[in-house]
Design a protein around this motif. Structure first.
Motif, PDB file in Angstrom:
ATOM      1  N   THR A  87      23.468  47.578  61.602  1.00  0.00           N
ATOM      2  CA  THR A  87      22.928  46.365  62.219  1.00  0.00           C
ATOM      3  C   THR A  87      22.630  46.584  63.699  1.00  0.00           C
ATOM      4  O   THR A  87      23.450  47.173  64.414  1.00  0.00           O
TER       5      THR A  87
ATOM      6  N   THR B  51      28.023  42.286  54.812  1.00  0.00           N
ATOM      7  CA  THR B  51      27.036  41.408  55.441  1.00  0.00           C
ATOM      8  C   THR B  51      27.342  41.223  56.922  1.00  0.00           C
ATOM      9  O   THR B  51      28.472  40.859  57.275  1.00  0.00           O
ATOM     10  N   THR B  53      27.146  39.197  60.395  1.00  0.00           N
ATOM     11  CA  THR B  53      26.933  37.795  60.786  1.00  0.00           C
ATOM     12  C   THR B  53      27.679  37.485  62.079  1.00  0.00           C
ATOM     13  O   THR B  53      28.586  38.218  62.480  1.00  0.00           O
ATOM     14  N   TRP B  64      32.594  31.521  60.247  1.00  0.00           N
ATOM     15  CA  TRP B  64      31.199  31.942  60.316  1.00  0.00           C
ATOM     16  C   TRP B  64      30.363  30.944  59.542  1.00  0.00           C
ATOM     17  O   TRP B  64      30.885  29.997  58.965  1.00  0.00           O
ATOM     18  N   GLY B  66      26.301  30.179  57.482  1.00  0.00           N
ATOM     19  CA  GLY B  66      25.157  30.769  56.818  1.00  0.00           C
ATOM     20  C   GLY B  66      24.382  29.696  56.104  1.00  0.00           C
ATOM     21  O   GLY B  66      24.786  28.527  56.071  1.00  0.00           O
ATOM     22  N   SER B  70      22.317  31.263  50.722  1.00  0.00           N
ATOM     23  CA  SER B  70      22.557  32.703  50.766  1.00  0.00           C
ATOM     24  C   SER B  70      23.515  33.143  49.669  1.00  0.00           C
ATOM     25  O   SER B  70      24.373  32.391  49.228  1.00  0.00           O
TER      26      SER B  70
END
Lengths: 238, 238
Positions: A87, B51, B53, B64, B66, B70
């Protein structure tokens, strides 16, 4: 000649914001080759682990290494499913409502089976590529690894069965009716750059930074250094 | 008053180089609070996913968000085991043999069960903390979220059942007999810094960067900005 694209399957399909999904290998390679660090997800007895480590790519195969004593490596011996993610955070976007705040980024999620490299000659080649991919021409300056060092180090390879890139590269935007809200809005870029080098106090007399490592310069963006050294070692066509 | 340390269990025990393992909450908090980005490992039908984030911490809980659409969020509804990892690469260390090349880093691996936040009021609080933890005082400048925006966004919380930090912060070193090898050796620091801001071309007249966001300055290290804004929002004692 392999396919120019990764196959799209339920595993690698970008579910959210599908227009940001990239399956062409050129894009996936570019995101991977601009990174040194990845995070690897794997499962031991139902428990997921997420381990950060340095990695590199050769063709459609990803490589990383670790101590033969590490939990991650001990559990890779027989081949286990992993997801490798790299990332780059490129900028933070402020907006006039919470919902429109966002981040610009480039990321790849790659899927496959991680396997230990057993063959001694392949292991030495992986070790040399690990050094030379990041620091072109460096292994020829170093002493060879000892038997003990080789034994203490494991190398892992994973062919990318599927992979997907995801890129967000937008400017600040708001809903039309919100532009009158007097909240300061801006895009705040993030760059990972090389800081001032600290040379080894025991540097041999007359030894200077080699021309082959000229990509490394104080202040340069690290993703660009990674791309440049990749091409130096593997060539532009790989 | 909770314990000053995380319990050490087989799950979070640092196996390799155990002297680098940190279980005191002050150290773990500091590594987490210096980051905006984490990588989350979770398992769906035996397949691990990793993932990236944005996340934040409040006490021993990580949060977190999203899209409700998702894959990651849809599978968090019932509560699933996750590993959340935050990593800072601090420098690259060259050496006179491959084996002594290394990276200085700070990382945390945190373990727990991720659960969707159902309660509407808790969800709004999470959303406001998400903005204000990174951009102190910002939500009071913005319009409130609409019903539609709230519905489209999911927030997840994970109490850290265990966590461990790992820090490597060493200088270039080689085996004594290798110092005569004439390979250039140095520590190459990596810093993630804020680049030049791109203000919204439709900025309202007279609107300037608010004093509460003064941590954000071009050229500043992002990990320091993250620490500073954390303390502004949650206070030093949290």
């Amino acid at each position: 000649m392999s396919s120019p694209d990764f196959e799209i399957t339920p595993r690698n399909k970008v579910v959210r914001r599908p227009h940001r999904g990239k399956y062409d290998k050129a894009t996936v390679y570019d995101i991977l080759d601009a990174a040194m660090l990845c995070h690897i997800a794997y499962v031991i007895d139902g428990q997921p682990y997420c381990t950060p480590t340095a990695f590199w790519r050769e063709g459609d195969t990803l490589y990383w290494h670790g101590s033969s004593a590490s939990r991650m490596l001990r559990n890779h011996i027989t081949g286990i499913p992993v997801c490798v993610t790299a990332t780059h955070m490129d900028s933070i976007l402020l907006a006039r409502c919470g919902f429109n705040h966002s981040i610009n980024y480039r990321s790849v999620m790659a899927y496959g089976t991680a396997k230990l490299i057993d063959d001694p000659q392949e292991k030495i080649e992986a070790m040399n590529n690990f050094i030379d991919r990041f620091f072109p021409g460096r292994t020829k300056l170093l002493r060879e690894a000892t038997e003990k060092e080789l034994k203490a180090t494991s190398f892992v390879m994973m062919e990318m069965e599927q992979a997907s890139g995801k890129i967000r590269n937008e400017r600040v935007h708001d809903d039309e009716e919100d532009y009158a809200i007097p909240a300061w809005t801006a895009e705040l870029p993030l760059h990972t750059v090389l800081g001032p080098f600290a040379e080894c106090p025991r540097q041999s007399p007359g030894v200077v930074q080699p021309a082959e490592m000229s990509a490394y310069q104080e202040g340069r963006r690290f993703d660009e250094v990674m791309r440049e050294t990749y091409r130096q070692h593997y060539g532009a066509a790989e």
